[in-house]
Structures are given as C-alpha cells and as structure tokens.
Design a protein around this motif. Structure first.
Motif, PDB file in Angstrom:
ATOM      1  N   PRO A 190     -13.420 -92.364   8.830  1.00  0.00           N
ATOM      2  CA  PRO A 190     -13.792 -93.737   8.493  1.00  0.00           C
ATOM      3  C   PRO A 190     -12.561 -94.657   8.623  1.00  0.00           C
ATOM      4  O   PRO A 190     -11.428 -94.246   8.328  1.00  0.00           O
ATOM      5  N   ALA A 191     -12.780 -95.872   9.060  1.00  0.00           N
ATOM      6  CA  ALA A 191     -11.684 -96.814   9.286  1.00  0.00           C
ATOM      7  C   ALA A 191     -10.835 -97.010   8.028  1.00  0.00           C
ATOM      8  O   ALA A 191      -9.607 -97.084   8.114  1.00  0.00           O
ATOM      9  N   GLU A 192     -11.473 -97.078   6.863  1.00  0.00           N
ATOM     10  CA  GLU A 192     -10.728 -97.293   5.624  1.00  0.00           C
ATOM     11  C   GLU A 192      -9.746 -96.152   5.369  1.00  0.00           C
ATOM     12  O   GLU A 192      -8.615 -96.359   4.944  1.00  0.00           O
ATOM     13  N   PHE A 193     -10.199 -94.914   5.621  1.00  0.00           N
ATOM     14  CA  PHE A 193      -9.338 -93.752   5.433  1.00  0.00           C
ATOM     15  C   PHE A 193      -8.196 -93.766   6.443  1.00  0.00           C
ATOM     16  O   PHE A 193      -7.037 -93.521   6.103  1.00  0.00           O
ATOM     17  N   THR A 194      -8.501 -94.046   7.695  1.00  0.00           N
ATOM     18  CA  THR A 194      -7.488 -94.071   8.747  1.00  0.00           C
ATOM     19  C   THR A 194      -6.406 -95.097   8.432  1.00  0.00           C
ATOM     20  O   THR A 194      -5.212 -94.827   8.591  1.00  0.00           O
ATOM     21  N   GLU A 195      -6.803 -96.277   7.961  1.00  0.00           N
ATOM     22  CA  GLU A 195      -5.833 -97.318   7.615  1.00  0.00           C
ATOM     23  C   GLU A 195      -4.978 -96.907   6.417  1.00  0.00           C
ATOM     24  O   GLU A 195      -3.765 -97.137   6.403  1.00  0.00           O
ATOM     25  N   ALA A 196      -5.592 -96.299   5.424  1.00  0.00           N
ATOM     26  CA  ALA A 196      -4.839 -95.854   4.244  1.00  0.00           C
ATOM     27  C   ALA A 196      -3.836 -94.774   4.636  1.00  0.00           C
ATOM     28  O   ALA A 196      -2.665 -94.814   4.229  1.00  0.00           O
ATOM     29  N   LEU A 197      -4.268 -93.814   5.437  1.00  0.00           N
ATOM     30  CA  LEU A 197      -3.371 -92.753   5.863  1.00  0.00           C
ATOM     31  C   LEU A 197      -2.206 -93.323   6.668  1.00  0.00           C
ATOM     32  O   LEU A 197      -1.055 -92.919   6.472  1.00  0.00           O
ATOM     33  N   ALA A 198      -2.461 -94.266   7.541  1.00  0.00           N
ATOM     34  CA  ALA A 198      -1.396 -94.875   8.340  1.00  0.00           C
ATOM     35  C   ALA A 198      -0.354 -95.545   7.444  1.00  0.00           C
ATOM     36  O   ALA A 198       0.850 -95.432   7.693  1.00  0.00           O
ATOM     37  N   ALA A 199      -0.789 -96.222   6.399  1.00  0.00           N
ATOM     38  CA  ALA A 199       0.139 -96.875   5.477  1.00  0.00           C
ATOM     39  C   ALA A 199       1.023 -95.858   4.768  1.00  0.00           C
ATOM     40  O   ALA A 199       2.243 -96.034   4.649  1.00  0.00           O
ATOM     41  N   VAL A 200       0.426 -94.768   4.317  1.00  0.00           N
ATOM     42  CA  VAL A 200       1.199 -93.751   3.594  1.00  0.00           C
ATOM     43  C   VAL A 200       2.132 -93.011   4.553  1.00  0.00           C
ATOM     44  O   VAL A 200       3.278 -92.698   4.186  1.00  0.00           O
ATOM     45  N   LEU A 201       1.700 -92.776   5.775  1.00  0.00           N
ATOM     46  CA  LEU A 201       2.584 -92.135   6.748  1.00  0.00           C
ATOM     47  C   LEU A 201       3.775 -93.029   7.089  1.00  0.00           C
ATOM     48  O   LEU A 201       4.872 -92.528   7.359  1.00  0.00           O
ATOM     49  N   ARG A 202       3.600 -94.362   7.042  1.00  0.00           N
ATOM     50  CA  ARG A 202       4.739 -95.273   7.206  1.00  0.00           C
ATOM     51  C   ARG A 202       5.764 -95.034   6.104  1.00  0.00           C
ATOM     52  O   ARG A 202       6.970 -95.007   6.342  1.00  0.00           O
ATOM     53  N   ASP A 203       5.267 -94.865   4.868  1.00  0.00           N
ATOM     54  CA  ASP A 203       6.168 -94.582   3.752  1.00  0.00           C
ATOM     55  C   ASP A 203       6.898 -93.257   3.967  1.00  0.00           C
ATOM     56  O   ASP A 203       8.097 -93.150   3.695  1.00  0.00           O
ATOM     57  N   LEU A 204       6.193 -92.247   4.443  1.00  0.00           N
ATOM     58  CA  LEU A 204       6.844 -90.961   4.724  1.00  0.00           C
ATOM     59  C   LEU A 204       7.943 -91.123   5.764  1.00  0.00           C
ATOM     60  O   LEU A 204       9.047 -90.597   5.598  1.00  0.00           O
ATOM     61  N   ARG A 205       7.643 -91.830   6.844  1.00  0.00           N
ATOM     62  CA  ARG A 205       8.657 -92.035   7.889  1.00  0.00           C
ATOM     63  C   ARG A 205       9.858 -92.793   7.335  1.00  0.00           C
ATOM     64  O   ARG A 205      10.992 -92.539   7.746  1.00  0.00           O
ATOM     65  N   ALA A 206       9.624 -93.703   6.409  1.00  0.00           N
ATOM     66  CA  ALA A 206      10.707 -94.521   5.869  1.00  0.00           C
ATOM     67  C   ALA A 206      11.663 -93.731   4.985  1.00  0.00           C
ATOM     68  O   ALA A 206      12.866 -94.000   4.984  1.00  0.00           O
ATOM     69  N   GLN A 207      11.141 -92.750   4.224  1.00  0.00           N
ATOM     70  CA  GLN A 207      11.998 -92.153   3.197  1.00  0.00           C
ATOM     71  C   GLN A 207      11.903 -90.646   3.032  1.00  0.00           C
ATOM     72  O   GLN A 207      12.490 -90.107   2.106  1.00  0.00           O
ATOM     73  N   CYS A 208      11.217 -89.954   3.873  1.00  0.00           N
ATOM     74  CA  CYS A 208      11.073 -88.511   3.676  1.00  0.00           C
ATOM     75  C   CYS A 208      11.705 -87.748   4.834  1.00  0.00           C
ATOM     76  O   CYS A 208      11.354 -87.988   5.996  1.00  0.00           O
ATOM     77  N   PRO A 209      12.646 -86.837   4.541  1.00  0.00           N
ATOM     78  CA  PRO A 209      13.301 -86.098   5.620  1.00  0.00           C
ATOM     79  C   PRO A 209      12.410 -85.043   6.287  1.00  0.00           C
ATOM     80  O   PRO A 209      12.746 -84.552   7.354  1.00  0.00           O
ATOM     81  N   VAL A 210      11.280 -84.702   5.677  1.00  0.00           N
ATOM     82  CA  VAL A 210      10.343 -83.747   6.270  1.00  0.00           C
ATOM     83  C   VAL A 210       9.105 -84.523   6.709  1.00  0.00           C
ATOM     84  O   VAL A 210       8.515 -85.249   5.922  1.00  0.00           O
ATOM     85  N   GLN A 211       8.745 -84.372   7.965  1.00  0.00           N
ATOM     86  CA  GLN A 211       7.607 -85.110   8.507  1.00  0.00           C
ATOM     87  C   GLN A 211       6.467 -84.152   8.840  1.00  0.00           C
ATOM     88  O   GLN A 211       6.704 -83.047   9.326  1.00  0.00           O
ATOM     89  N   PRO A 212       5.235 -84.585   8.617  1.00  0.00           N
ATOM     90  CA  PRO A 212       4.094 -83.707   8.890  1.00  0.00           C
ATOM     91  C   PRO A 212       3.636 -83.774  10.336  1.00  0.00           C
ATOM     92  O   PRO A 212       3.836 -84.770  11.024  1.00  0.00           O
ATOM     93  N   HIS A 213       3.016 -82.696  10.733  1.00  0.00           N
ATOM     94  CA  HIS A 213       2.225 -82.692  11.959  1.00  0.00           C
ATOM     95  C   HIS A 213       0.797 -82.953  11.470  1.00  0.00           C
ATOM     96  O   HIS A 213       0.269 -82.174  10.665  1.00  0.00           O
ATOM     97  N   VAL A 214       0.197 -84.058  11.885  1.00  0.00           N
ATOM     98  CA  VAL A 214      -1.129 -84.457  11.419  1.00  0.00           C
ATOM     99  C   VAL A 214      -2.166 -84.002  12.442  1.00  0.00           C
ATOM    100  O   VAL A 214      -2.035 -84.281  13.632  1.00  0.00           O
ATOM    101  N   ARG A 215      -3.186 -83.307  11.930  1.00  0.00           N
ATOM    102  CA  ARG A 215      -4.213 -82.776  12.823  1.00  0.00           C
ATOM    103  C   ARG A 215      -5.594 -82.911  12.197  1.00  0.00           C
ATOM    104  O   ARG A 215      -5.762 -82.690  11.011  1.00  0.00           O
ATOM    105  N   GLU A 216      -6.555 -83.266  13.025  1.00  0.00           N
ATOM    106  CA  GLU A 216      -7.947 -83.232  12.600  1.00  0.00           C
ATOM    107  C   GLU A 216      -8.476 -81.828  12.823  1.00  0.00           C
ATOM    108  O   GLU A 216      -8.120 -81.180  13.795  1.00  0.00           O
ATOM    109  N   GLU A 217      -9.307 -81.380  11.900  1.00  0.00           N
ATOM    110  CA  GLU A 217      -9.954 -80.075  12.025  1.00  0.00           C
ATOM    111  C   GLU A 217     -11.459 -80.316  12.077  1.00  0.00           C
ATOM    112  O   GLU A 217     -11.983 -81.123  11.326  1.00  0.00           O
ATOM    113  N   ASP A 218     -12.144 -79.606  12.951  1.00  0.00           N
ATOM    114  CA  ASP A 218     -13.587 -79.796  13.099  1.00  0.00           C
ATOM    115  C   ASP A 218     -14.356 -79.533  11.816  1.00  0.00           C
ATOM    116  O   ASP A 218     -15.364 -80.173  11.550  1.00  0.00           O
TER     117      ASP A 218
END
Length: 129
Positions: A5-33
């Motif tokens: 859902p668009a709302e979820f995608t937008e929320a996740l993008a915002a939080v991933l921005r925070d991760l990129r800004a301040q977290c030394p460990v970055q996730p590999h993001v994957r959709e699962e069927d």
C-alpha cells in the motif's frame, strides 16, 4: 516495492532515510511473496519482517509503527555487528539509549524516553548523529 500500500511504502521510505542518516548497518530490503510487508536482512543474513496496515486517516500512527519495527531490526543488526546497539541515538544523552518513535500533535516523531523532548520528526534525522 511494488505491491505494498502507498501509505506503507511512504512510511518505510521515511524510516529508511533515517537509517541511512545515522545507522552504520544498512538492510537489504526485499519483498517476499508470502509476506504482506517487506523483509529487512542484515549483513549476517538474519531477517525481520516489517509491516503495518495503511490508514489514510492516521498516517502518523503508521509511520511510528514502521519506525518502531525498523528500530527493532537496527538494534539487533547493530548488536550482531559488534557495535553500539543504540539507534537512533538520543542527542540529549549520547551513547546511553535510543530515541523512541511516537505520535505527538498528529506527527510521528523521535523523542527522548527519559525527558520526553522531541528530537525530530521520523524521516528527518540529521546525518551522522
């Protein structure tokens, strides 16, 4: 992310921005069927699902829920990497505890759990903190 859902995608993008800004460990993001959200995978191969129901009337609640789940992933991934498992770090109390995602005045924010002071909006962490 194609079938979220668009709302979820937008929320996740915002939080991933925070991760990129301040977290030394970055996730590999994957959709699962077979999972309605996304999976975040750490460098050690461990994974955690992130999902929250979209709600057009309460986007701040959705954003705080996603931030809380991603924070849980980050703490585990940081610990596994052998670095300080505090993310995002509290600017008032460095190296002691993470900020907490919550909703105040209709906005998702990162707050100090000790003082209640708002550090910034979720998705707005400054780089390098």
């Amino acid at each position: 992310m194609t079938h979220q859902p668009a709302e979820f995608t937008e929320a996740l993008a915002a939080v991933l921005r925070d991760l990129r800004a301040q977290c030394p460990v970055q996730p590999h993001v994957r959709e699962e069927d077979d999972y309605p959200g996304v999976m975040l995978f750490a460098p050690d191969g461990s994974g955690q699902g992130v999902y929250a129901e979209g709600d057009e009337r309460r986007p701040a609640v959705l954003l705080a829920e996603v931030a809380d789940q991603v924070q849980g992933w980050a703490v585990e991934a940081l610990w596994a990497a052998g670095v300080s498992a505090v993310w995002p770090g509290c600017p008032e109390h460095p190296d002691t505890h993470p900020l907490t995602a919550t909703v105040e005045k209709g906005a998702a924010v990162w707050v100090c759990p000790w003082s209640g002071a708002v550090a910034c909006g979720v998705g707005e962490l400054p780089s390098g903190g």
